[in-house]
Design a protein around this motif. Structure first.
Motif, mmCIF file in Angstrom:
data_model
loop_
_atom_site.group_PDB
_atom_site.id
_atom_site.type_symbol
_atom_site.label_atom_id
_atom_site.label_comp_id
_atom_site.label_asym_id
_atom_site.label_seq_id
_atom_site.Cartn_x
_atom_site.Cartn_y
_atom_site.Cartn_z
ATOM 1 N N ARG A 130 0.993 15.762 -8.786
ATOM 2 C CA ARG A 130 1.830 14.846 -9.578
ATOM 3 C C ARG A 130 2.925 14.191 -8.749
ATOM 4 N NH1 ARG A 130 6.362 17.633 -10.466
ATOM 5 N NH2 ARG A 130 6.040 19.822 -10.041
ATOM 6 N N GLN A 131 3.139 14.712 -7.534
ATOM 7 C CA GLN A 131 4.158 14.104 -6.659
ATOM 8 C C GLN A 131 3.542 13.289 -5.531
ATOM 9 O OE1 GLN A 131 6.532 17.245 -5.106
ATOM 10 N NE2 GLN A 131 7.587 17.580 -7.027
ATOM 11 N N ARG A 132 2.206 13.139 -5.556
ATOM 12 C CA ARG A 132 1.582 12.403 -4.449
ATOM 13 C C ARG A 132 1.743 10.898 -4.642
ATOM 14 N NH1 ARG A 132 -3.721 15.065 -3.163
ATOM 15 N NH2 ARG A 132 -3.141 17.215 -2.751
ATOM 16 N N PRO A 133 1.746 10.154 -3.525
ATOM 17 C CA PRO A 133 1.857 8.699 -3.616
ATOM 18 C C PRO A 133 0.810 8.074 -4.550
ATOM 19 C CG PRO A 133 2.056 9.408 -1.334
ATOM 20 C CD PRO A 133 1.738 10.636 -2.132
ATOM 21 N N GLU A 134 -0.444 8.579 -4.464
ATOM 22 C CA GLU A 134 -1.536 8.016 -5.278
ATOM 23 C C GLU A 134 -1.241 8.129 -6.765
ATOM 24 O OE1 GLU A 134 -1.840 10.187 -2.819
ATOM 25 O OE2 GLU A 134 -2.951 9.046 -1.315
ATOM 26 N N THR A 135 -0.499 9.179 -7.145
ATOM 27 C CA THR A 135 -0.153 9.364 -8.550
ATOM 28 C C THR A 135 0.735 8.203 -9.023
ATOM 29 O OG1 THR A 135 -0.294 11.719 -8.193
ATOM 30 C CG2 THR A 135 0.837 11.028 -10.199
ATOM 31 N N GLY A 136 1.565 7.697 -8.104
ATOM 32 C CA GLY A 136 2.400 6.544 -8.426
ATOM 33 C C GLY A 136 1.560 5.313 -8.723
ATOM 34 N N ALA B 261 0.855 -1.194 0.000
ATOM 35 C CA ALA B 261 0.000 0.000 0.000
ATOM 36 C C ALA B 261 0.882 1.233 0.000
ATOM 37 C CB ALA B 261 -0.892 -0.007 1.233
ATOM 38 N N ILE B 262 0.302 2.321 -0.442
ATOM 39 C CA ILE B 262 1.074 3.568 -0.500
ATOM 40 C C ILE B 262 0.322 4.676 0.254
ATOM 41 C CG2 ILE B 262 2.313 3.103 -2.651
ATOM 42 C CD1 ILE B 262 -0.711 5.309 -2.739
#
Ligand code: NAD
Length: 359
Positions: free
Chosen positions: A87-93, A75-76
């Motif tokens: 664009r730098q958030r974990p969810e974006t990954g 999980a992130i």
């Protein structure tokens, strides 16, 4: 003869490293019994990747995943990264991983295990026997549609815009997965949309109907999403397989998950055409209990079972893993999230040890 599989291992954030650590040694144990060898390549994603590289999905991680036979993700996310630009958030990954591997289908089982019926907040007679599979479209719809953004409107106000859009081929391929999933289950498929209001949903319904003639063994029904939300808590046993778009699926699969009472028990599989699938628990990184040996590792272990079944085509090993989970529950072992009177409390490691014994 030993069969070797390359597994990309993405522990991510919060409780991720704890639950994936347990799962790796359980997988190795089951592998030994079935002549399977797993070669794990660990890679960064989410907050851990941001801290190390500034990017929630470094190219190296995507390359590692593409080279593997399957991806096991924990999980992130976490408070620390909540205020970064999108664009730098974990969810974006996570979204990038799904898009990068073209994982257009997300399979989320919500099954009430007899040992945990009383964990549900709903009455026993409502939930006993519930066994639902939600097939959610994962790479289209409003999460990806263009235009999107926050724009300056002519009035001087800001205007936030997202676009819900689906093309024929996106609907056809997810519907096909859903019909085929229903064939392996109880031959009933309910397609959920909002065709009374949304044009995109009307197209969804037309395409699903058009495909139905290729699956005469499947009983197809349609339901508006608001009604589906109600029916899920009112009479969930009416559902077998549900297929729906990205946004509706995001919400309904969480509602279905909660019928079971614990998010710590629910696995998921994301699959595409030809690329390795990603197998991950439904829950998030649970930062509130991270590092305290309190996390329930069973959703991660059941995700590994889905990986064996759907990703590596090793159903015997998958069965064995699932049976071990049922066995430790039968023996009364419970982590905090599923604890009830008279049961034996264990932490994440303790649950792993009990599983190992059961294997
Ligand atoms: P969450 O699922 O992390 O936690 C919700 C509640 O359930 C918490 O009380 C937590 O302690 C508990 N919980 C979750 N998993 C558990 C487990 N295995 N064992 C025992 N208890 C468990 O959801 P949240 O609190 O809304 O989000 C926390 C972070 O996780 C956020 O940054 C969010 O963006 C992220 N998140 C990630 C994913 C993912 O990686 N797929 C999914 C949802 C949320």
């Amino acid at each position: 003869m030993t069969q070797t599989y390359q597994i990309a291992l993405l522990p991510g954030d919060g409780i991720g490293p704890e639950i994936i650590g347990v799962t790796v040694y359980i997988l190795n144990a089951v592998g030994q019994q079935y002549g399977l060898q797993f070669e794990f390549s660990q890679a960064l994603i989410g907050g851990a990747a941001i801290d190390e590289t500034g990017d929630p999905l470094p190219q190296e991680t995507l390359d590692t995943c593409r080279r593997s036979d399957a991806v096991l993700l924990a999980a992130i996310g976490g408070y620390k990264w909540d205020n970064l630009p999108r664009r730098q958030r974990p969810e974006t990954g996570l979204l990038g991983l799904r898009a990068g591997l073209e994982l257009f289908a997300n399979l989320r089982p919500a099954q009430i295990l007899p040992q945990l019926v009383d964990s549900s907040t709903l009455k026993r007679e409502v939930v006993e026997g519930v066994d639902i599979m939600v097939v959610r479209e994962l790479t289209g719809g409003v999460y990806f549609g263009e235009p999107k953004g926050i724009f300056a409107a002519e009035t001087g106000e800001q205007r936030g815009v997202n676009t819900m859009a689906y093309s024929d081929h996106e609907i056809d391929r997810i519907a096909k997965v859903a019909f085929e999933t229903a064939q392996k289950r109880n031959q009933r498929l309910c397609s959920v949309d909002k065709a009374n209001v949304l044009e995109v949903s009307q197209l969804w319904r037309d395409r699903v109907n058009a495909l139905a003639s290729s699956y005469p063994d499947i009983e197809l029904s349609h339901m508006y999403v608001d009604n589906a939300a109600m029916q899920l808590v009112r009479a969930p046993k009416q559902f077998d397989t549900i297929v729906t778009g990205n946004l509706f699926g995001d919400i309904l699969s969480d509602a279905a998950a909660m019928l079971t009472g614990s998010i710590g028990m629910l696995p998921s599989a994301s699959i595409g055409d030809g690329n390795p699938g990603v197998f991950e628990p439904v829950h998030g990184s649970a930062p509130d209990i991270a590092g305290e040996d309190k996390a329930n590792p069973l959703a991660q272990v059941l995700s590994a079972a889905m990986m064996l079944r759907y990703g590596l085509d090793e159903p015997a090993a998958a069965d064995k893993l699932e049976k071990a989970v049922f066995q430790v529950l039968d023996q009364g072992y419970r982590t905090g999230d599923i604890m009830s009177e008279g049961m034996t409390y264990v932490g994440c490691q303790g649950m792993g040890d009990a599983l190992l014994k059961a294997l």
